[in-house]
Structure formats: C-alpha cells, structure tokens
Design a protein around this motif. Structure first.
Motif, short mmCIF file in Angstrom:
data_model
loop_
_atom_site.label_atom_id
_atom_site.label_comp_id
_atom_site.label_asym_id
_atom_site.label_seq_id
_atom_site.Cartn_x
_atom_site.Cartn_y
_atom_site.Cartn_z
N SER A 192 59.99 21.97 5.14
CA SER A 192 60.36 23.19 5.84
C SER A 192 60.49 22.91 7.33
CB SER A 192 59.30 24.29 5.65
OG SER A 192 59.13 24.62 4.28
N VAL A 193 61.31 23.72 8.00
CA VAL A 193 61.29 23.81 9.45
C VAL A 193 60.33 24.94 9.79
CG1 VAL A 193 62.64 24.28 11.52
CG2 VAL A 193 63.68 23.00 9.63
N MET A 194 59.31 24.64 10.57
CA MET A 194 58.25 25.60 10.90
C MET A 194 58.44 26.05 12.35
SD MET A 194 56.51 25.73 8.03
CE MET A 194 54.83 26.29 8.31
N ILE A 195 59.03 27.21 12.55
CA ILE A 195 59.34 27.70 13.89
C ILE A 195 58.17 28.55 14.38
CG2 ILE A 195 60.97 29.07 15.26
CD1 ILE A 195 63.02 28.57 12.94
N PRO A 196 57.49 28.14 15.46
CA PRO A 196 56.33 28.91 15.93
C PRO A 196 56.73 30.32 16.38
CG PRO A 196 56.31 26.70 16.86
CD PRO A 196 57.65 26.89 16.22
N VAL A 197 55.87 31.29 16.06
CA VAL A 197 56.09 32.68 16.47
C VAL A 197 54.74 33.33 16.74
CG1 VAL A 197 56.09 33.52 14.07
CG2 VAL A 197 57.22 34.87 15.85
N THR A 198 54.73 34.20 17.73
CA THR A 198 53.55 35.02 18.02
C THR A 198 53.98 36.48 18.06
OG1 THR A 198 52.32 33.33 19.24
CG2 THR A 198 51.85 35.61 19.80
N VAL A 199 53.14 37.33 17.47
CA VAL A 199 53.35 38.78 17.53
C VAL A 199 52.10 39.41 18.13
CG1 VAL A 199 53.92 40.87 16.25
CG2 VAL A 199 54.76 38.66 15.45
N VAL A 200 52.30 40.21 19.17
CA VAL A 200 51.19 40.94 19.79
C VAL A 200 51.56 42.42 19.72
CG1 VAL A 200 49.78 41.28 21.84
CG2 VAL A 200 50.72 39.00 21.32
N LYS A 201 50.75 43.20 19.02
CA LYS A 201 51.07 44.62 18.80
C LYS A 201 49.84 45.47 19.07
CE LYS A 201 53.21 47.81 15.49
NZ LYS A 201 52.16 48.85 15.52
N ASN A 202 50.10 46.62 19.70
CA ASN A 202 49.02 47.57 19.96
C ASN A 202 49.62 48.97 19.92
OD1 ASN A 202 46.58 48.76 20.64
ND2 ASN A 202 46.83 48.38 22.83
N GLY A 203 49.50 49.63 18.78
CA GLY A 203 49.96 51.01 18.66
C GLY A 203 51.48 51.14 18.72
N VAL B 117 59.16 33.97 20.42
CA VAL B 117 59.65 32.76 19.74
C VAL B 117 60.02 31.75 20.83
CG1 VAL B 117 61.25 31.79 18.05
CG2 VAL B 117 60.56 34.21 17.87
N PRO B 118 59.10 30.85 21.19
CA PRO B 118 59.36 29.96 22.33
C PRO B 118 60.51 28.98 22.13
CG PRO B 118 57.01 30.05 21.82
CD PRO B 118 57.73 30.70 20.68
N ALA B 119 60.84 28.66 20.86
CA ALA B 119 61.88 27.66 20.59
C ALA B 119 62.67 28.09 19.36
CB ALA B 119 61.27 26.29 20.38
N MET B 120 63.72 28.88 19.58
CA MET B 120 64.54 29.39 18.47
C MET B 120 65.11 28.25 17.63
SD MET B 120 66.84 32.32 20.33
CE MET B 120 67.82 32.72 18.89
N ASN B 121 65.82 27.34 18.29
CA ASN B 121 66.41 26.20 17.58
C ASN B 121 65.39 25.07 17.63
OD1 ASN B 121 68.12 24.44 16.29
ND2 ASN B 121 69.88 24.84 17.60
N TYR B 122 64.37 25.20 16.78
CA TYR B 122 63.18 24.37 16.91
C TYR B 122 63.48 22.88 16.75
CZ TYR B 122 58.25 23.13 16.47
OH TYR B 122 56.99 22.59 16.66
N SER B 123 64.35 22.53 15.85
CA SER B 123 64.69 21.11 15.66
C SER B 123 65.37 20.54 16.90
CB SER B 123 65.57 20.94 14.43
OG SER B 123 64.90 21.37 13.26
N GLY C 297 47.26 43.79 16.73
CA GLY C 297 46.48 42.61 17.08
C GLY C 297 47.38 41.46 17.51
N VAL C 298 46.78 40.29 17.61
CA VAL C 298 47.49 39.07 18.00
C VAL C 298 47.58 38.16 16.79
CG1 VAL C 298 47.48 37.04 19.50
CG2 VAL C 298 46.65 39.24 20.38
N GLN C 299 48.77 37.74 16.45
CA GLN C 299 48.98 36.83 15.33
C GLN C 299 49.83 35.65 15.80
OE1 GLN C 299 50.23 38.99 11.53
NE2 GLN C 299 50.61 40.54 13.11
N HIS C 300 49.37 34.45 15.46
CA HIS C 300 50.14 33.23 15.70
C HIS C 300 50.53 32.65 14.34
CE1 HIS C 300 48.82 33.44 19.84
NE2 HIS C 300 47.55 33.45 19.45
N GLY C 301 51.78 32.35 14.17
CA GLY C 301 52.21 31.82 12.88
C GLY C 301 53.56 31.13 12.98
N PHE C 302 54.31 31.23 11.89
CA PHE C 302 55.56 30.50 11.80
C PHE C 302 56.63 31.33 11.10
CE2 PHE C 302 52.08 27.47 11.74
CZ PHE C 302 52.46 26.56 12.74
N LEU C 303 57.87 31.02 11.41
CA LEU C 303 59.00 31.40 10.59
C LEU C 303 59.33 30.15 9.77
CD1 LEU C 303 61.16 33.14 13.37
CD2 LEU C 303 59.45 34.19 11.86
N ARG C 304 59.04 30.21 8.49
CA ARG C 304 59.18 29.00 7.65
C ARG C 304 60.53 28.99 6.95
NH1 ARG C 304 58.59 26.89 2.63
NH2 ARG C 304 58.19 28.93 1.69
#
Length: 335
Positions: A40-51, A92-98, A21-28
């Motif tokens: 915390s530094v909250m780094i946005p991340v999305t995972v899209v998986k299908n099989g 991960v659109p912005a690795m070095n989020y800060s 599925g599609v998940q939007h979240g963070f690397l905290r």
C-alpha cells in the motif's frame, strides 16, 4: 443511455473524519508491486475536530519537491490541540506521497502530476486514484482549502500567497480575504497558464474558498520561507474562526498577473544568465536573460526580453535551461 457511476475509491482512511479529538493516521491506497505483493501507499493524515464549525483542508506535497507546505503541516499536525479548534482541520502534509519521498515533482510510480490529474479516477493510476479521493471525499468535506506550493527544483519565486479571479465575486472576495490574512510578504491575484486538471479548479468549481502559495523554490526550503508557511497557516485558521487567537498583523504588497505577457519561455536550450533578480523592476523590452548555446564557443546567445513592465516574480532556477522551460514571470504591483 444508462447513467455512468464511478467505482468506490480504493483508498481507505484509518481516521474517522466525524470524530472529535486529534487523530493521526493514514489514507491507505493498495498498490501491488514487485517488492510488496499486497502493499500500500500510506499517505499520512491528521484530523483535529472540536464540535461544530467550518472545515479547513490543508495540503502540501502536491508536487513532491516543494517543502514549505510539508514542513508547516507536519509541524501543525504534531502541535494542534483539539481544545484550541472550533470545527475541523484536515491535514495532509504530502498529497502525492510517493513523489514527496522521491523528491520529484511527479510520482515515480506513474509520472503523474497531481496538480494536473483532477478529477482523477478510482480505477486509474496511483496518482489518479489519490486525486479521485480528494475530489469525491475530502473536498466535499471542506469549506476552506489551503494548498501549499513553491517553485520546486526548477523555479524560484518571491514568497506569496495567492487566489484566483473568479466568476463568483463573493467566493473570490472570501478567498482574497484569506490571502490577506495569510500575511505573506507578497499577495497575488494569480493567473494560471494551464488550469485544466488542477486541484485549484476542482475546489473552486465546488464553491470552496481556495488559496495557495508560491514560497520560494530551488528544491529546498529556507528558514524564512518555512516561517512564512507556519505563520501563514495559523493566520488563516484564526481568520476563519477555526483556531483560537488573532491573526498576526503583517504587511503585504499586492501583485497582479494580468495576462499571458507575464510569462517568458526559452525557445532554445543552453546556459542561462539573468540580468535581474527576484523583486527587481523590469521594463517592457528589457533583456531579462541570455541563453548561451553550449555546443560550441563563439555562438550568439538568445535574448529573452520582457513583454511587459513589472517586477521579477519568478525565475528559472537551474543554471542550464531547456527549450520550452519557463524563464521568468513578471507581475505588476497594485497595492
């Protein structure tokens, strides 16, 4: 001597990398500071998986003042649907989020340059902790790694996609196949002036297929450079069999950076005047730029001369230059 073991990473994901599925979240990443004791530094991340299938790790914002990658990846994260994917895409659109939030190349927290911080450390600085998480958690998941770059505030580049010459020629060939699929106006066989601590090196040493870009610069993105990034990432996913559809056909001109003579550096600071624009042909011995001393009038400018023939591929961006700054990069056209 006892075997040295690293501490667990302090970063915790709010997504499940193994779930379909599609998940939007963070690397905290916990980061206690004056304005947030348990923050915390909250780094946005999305995972899209299908099989089952390959995994692509897509990253931008390795340097915080480079914007084509974040634009392309924030857009991809909101539009990519699981039913169009075979395998897994980690975004991960912005690795070095800060650094991204502050619009600076390095982190405002610890001055860490993400692309010189690998393999990182779980008990190091904030930047080292992020690098460690990529090194030990995300890179091992990946088969293909695309890391977006541009020139940031201090350089400007011809828009190119690139891979490195590698000892493993099978790995190298697969990388250059994806560079070709990306379809940037220019494609580069790239030479790094300092590969120590780089994300590129960490991925390649693990045997991952790694490609990167330089898509402009000046601390901004143009409509053209952002479009190249968006089309390119989709082309790579399609060529790798991760995304339905056929990669858009595109013509590219191949460039090579054969040795250190590609680079010119300022020996003194001052006001810089270029005699060539990006894409221009330059001959060995040509004056690429003059650097005028600005402390007084009447002083003779320093001439920066080309040490090889090629086309101007990158140039210093601001009008003032400091001693040690990269002034220009030349490359040769190979096809």
């Amino acid at each position: 001597m006892p075997e040295c073991t690293l501490r667990p990473s302090p970063i915790s994901p709010t997504v499940d990398f193994s779930a379909d599925g599609v998940q939007h979240g963070f690397l905290r990443l916990p980061y206690s500071r004056d304005d947030s004791a348990w923050g915390s530094v909250m780094i946005p991340v999305t995972v899209v998986k299908n099989g089952e299938g390959p995994t692509a790790l897509l990253t931008g914002g390795n340097h915080g003042d480079e914007y084509e990658g974040p634009i392309a990846l924030f857009d991809l994260a909101r539009t990519l649907k699981a039913e169009n994917v075979t395998g897994r895409v980690i975004i991960v659109p912005a690795m070095n989020y800060s650094a991204f939030l502050s619009g600076t190349r390095t982190s405002p927290i610890d001055k860490g340059n993400m692309n010189r911080s690998f393999p990182g450390a779980p008990d190091g600085t904030v930047t080292q902790k992020i690098a460690d998480y990529f090194q030990r958690t995300l890179l091992p998941l990946a088969d293909i790694v695309l890391d977006f770059h541009s020139g940031g505030k201090t350089l400007d580049f011809l828009p190119f996609c690139a891979a490195h010459i590698l000892p493993d020629k099978v790995q190298e060939a697969k990388a250059f196949d994806l560079v070709r699929a990306f379809g940037a106006p220019w494609s580069m066989k790239m030479l790094e002036i300092d590969a120590v601590g780089m994300y590129d090196t960490a991925a390649e040493d693990m045997g991952k297929i790694f490609i990167t870009t330089e898509l402009g610069g000046g601390g901004t993105a143009t409509a053209k450079s952002a479009a190249i990034a968006k089309t390119g990432v989709a082309n790579v996913l399609k060529a790798a069999g991760l995304l339905k559809g056929t990669a858009a056909a595109a013509q590219t001109t191949w460039l090579d950076m054969p040795d250190g003579n590609c680079f010119s550096f300022a020996e003194d600071g001052g006001l810089i005047e270029f005699f060539f624009d990006l894409g221009d042909d330059v001959k060995s011995g040509d004056i690429v730029a003059r650097i005028y001393p600005v402390g007084r009038t009447g002083a003779q400018p320093l001439e920066v001369k080309a040490k090889m023939s090629g086309i101007l591929t990158a140039r210093h961006f601001p009008g003032l230059v400091k001693s040690g700054d990269c002034v220009s990069v030349l490359a040769t056209v190979i096809g």
